[in-house]
Design an enzyme around this catalytic site. Structure first.
Site, PDB file in Angstrom:
ATOM      1  N   SER A  68      12.127   7.753  -1.023  1.00 60.51           N
ATOM      2  CA  SER A  68      11.380   9.004  -1.194  1.00 60.51           C
ATOM      3  C   SER A  68      10.490   9.290   0.008  1.00 60.51           C
ATOM      4  CB  SER A  68      10.482   8.927  -2.434  1.00 60.51           C
ATOM      5  OG  SER A  68      11.221   8.528  -3.564  1.00 60.51           O
TER       6      SER A  68
HETATM    7  N1  SAH Z   1      11.757   3.928  -5.208  1.00 55.16           N
HETATM    8  C1  SAH Z   1      12.822   3.838  -4.213  1.00 55.16           C
HETATM    9  C2  SAH Z   1      13.660   5.099  -4.141  1.00 55.16           C
HETATM   10  C3  SAH Z   1      14.504   5.209  -5.292  1.00 55.16           C
HETATM   11  S1  SAH Z   1      15.962   6.197  -5.220  1.00 55.16           S
HETATM   12  C4  SAH Z   1      12.309   3.461  -2.851  1.00 55.16           C
HETATM   13  O1  SAH Z   1      11.090   3.327  -2.659  1.00 55.16           O
HETATM   14  O2  SAH Z   1      13.139   3.278  -1.950  1.00 55.16           O
HETATM   15  C5  SAH Z   1      16.377   5.995  -6.947  1.00 55.16           C
HETATM   16  C6  SAH Z   1      16.889   4.635  -7.316  1.00 55.16           C
HETATM   17  O3  SAH Z   1      17.030   4.605  -8.736  1.00 55.16           O
HETATM   18  C7  SAH Z   1      18.255   4.304  -6.746  1.00 55.16           C
HETATM   19  O4  SAH Z   1      18.187   3.084  -6.065  1.00 55.16           O
HETATM   20  C8  SAH Z   1      19.142   4.211  -7.980  1.00 55.16           C
HETATM   21  O5  SAH Z   1      20.181   3.262  -7.853  1.00 55.16           O
HETATM   22  C9  SAH Z   1      18.144   3.816  -9.047  1.00 55.16           C
HETATM   23  N2  SAH Z   1      18.497   4.097 -10.445  1.00 55.16           N
HETATM   24  C10 SAH Z   1      19.139   5.178 -10.942  1.00 55.16           C
HETATM   25  N3  SAH Z   1      19.244   5.088 -12.294  1.00 55.16           N
HETATM   26  C11 SAH Z   1      18.646   3.919 -12.655  1.00 55.16           C
HETATM   27  C12 SAH Z   1      18.445   3.252 -13.903  1.00 55.16           C
HETATM   28  N4  SAH Z   1      18.867   3.780 -15.063  1.00 55.16           N
HETATM   29  N5  SAH Z   1      17.801   2.053 -13.891  1.00 55.16           N
HETATM   30  C13 SAH Z   1      17.362   1.516 -12.724  1.00 55.16           C
HETATM   31  N6  SAH Z   1      17.537   2.096 -11.518  1.00 55.16           N
HETATM   32  C14 SAH Z   1      18.167   3.281 -11.477  1.00 55.16           C
END
Ligand code: SAH
Length: 235
Positions: A68
């Site tokens: 993000s």
């Molecule tokens: N917080 C992260 C950015 C996240 S992008 C950072 O600082 O880099 C969103 C993430 O959520 C992705 O890695 C994706 O694989 C994960 N994601 C999506 N659905 C999910 C779920 N149900 N449980 C856990 N992770 C999930």
């Protein structure tokens, strides 16, 4: 440019970004500001993106996922009012950057370990679990962040209740287990997709001390879609 010169330049850019976010009124509290000053975002992006680490924009990581934008991480941390000693759950570890920021806010590197809070972060893609663990180990945050492989829509009951929960993938609705696992007085931030136009709205969800739940829309956002049990078509 030599490696030390690049490191110096990145430090200058990091400080400039922190000042910009303070000037914009997005970074406010001492604990979140400290976290932004200490956590090196360049260690959580792909090597060819290092020089862009302090542009206030999302960046591509592996598996079509993104880290993000700094202002979005800042806004979420501030809405949660992170402070030392809190226990935080993150859904969507990705690169591990946001987890490291939360860890520095709730467990400052220079504070006694007895005063530390902790962060549990759940990720549904196994390769990203490994990637985040590598990044958190290299930057020294793995002692305050536990990365769990699983569907974060279900929360993580073994460590519940949480003082703060942040979700970094957009869901069609707020997964009920996350509200259940919030401590009374605790706060949750989550992007929720609108029913008609697919727009995403960041919600602040507060579990009041009497157990009632208050939901406040904060702003429009753009996150990747949540997978798992609470993804589109399954909720
Ligand atoms: N917080 C992260 C950015 C996240 S992008 C950072 O600082 O880099 C969103 C993430 O959520 C992705 O890695 C994706 O694989 C994960 N994601 C999506 N659905 C999910 C779920 N149900 N449980 C856990 N992770 C999930």
């Amino acid at each position: 440019m030599s490696a030390p010169e690049i490191r110096k330049k990145l430090e200058v850019m990091r400080e400039r970004l922190v000042r910009d976010l303070i000037d914009q009124g997005i970074l406010k509290s001492e604990h979140v500001i400290r976290a932004f000053r200490r956590v090196p975002r360049e260690e959580f992006v792909m090597p060819m993106m290092r020089l862009y680490a302090y542009y206030d924009t999302p960046l591509q990581t592996m598996h079509d996922q993104t880290i993000s934008a700094p202002h979005m991480c800042a806004m979420m941390c501030e809405l949660l009012e992170l402070k030392p000693g809190m226990k935080v759950l993150e859904v969507g570890t990705g690169s591990g950057y946001h987890a490291a920021l939360c860890a520095e806010a709730v467990a400052p590197s220079d504070a006694p370990k007895e005063s530390w809070g902790k962060v549990i972060s759940i990720e549904i893609v196994p390769e990203l679990v490994r990637y985040a663990i590598e990044n958190l180990t290299r930057t020294g945050y793995i002692d305050r962040v536990e990365v769990v492989y699983g569907d974060g829509g279900e929360g993580y009951p073994p460590e519940a209740p949480y003082d703060a929960i942040l979700v970094t993938a957009a869901a069609p609705r707020i997964p009920p287990p996350l509200i259940e696992q919030l401590r009374p007085g605790g706060k949750l931030v989550i992007p929720v997709r609108g029913r008609f136009f697919g727009e995403q709205i960041l919600y602040l969800v507060e579990k009041l001390p009497d157990g009632r739940v208050k939901k406040t829309p904060v702003t429009y956002v753009a996150f990747v879609e949540m997978r798992g049990k609470y993804a589109e078509g399954t909720a």
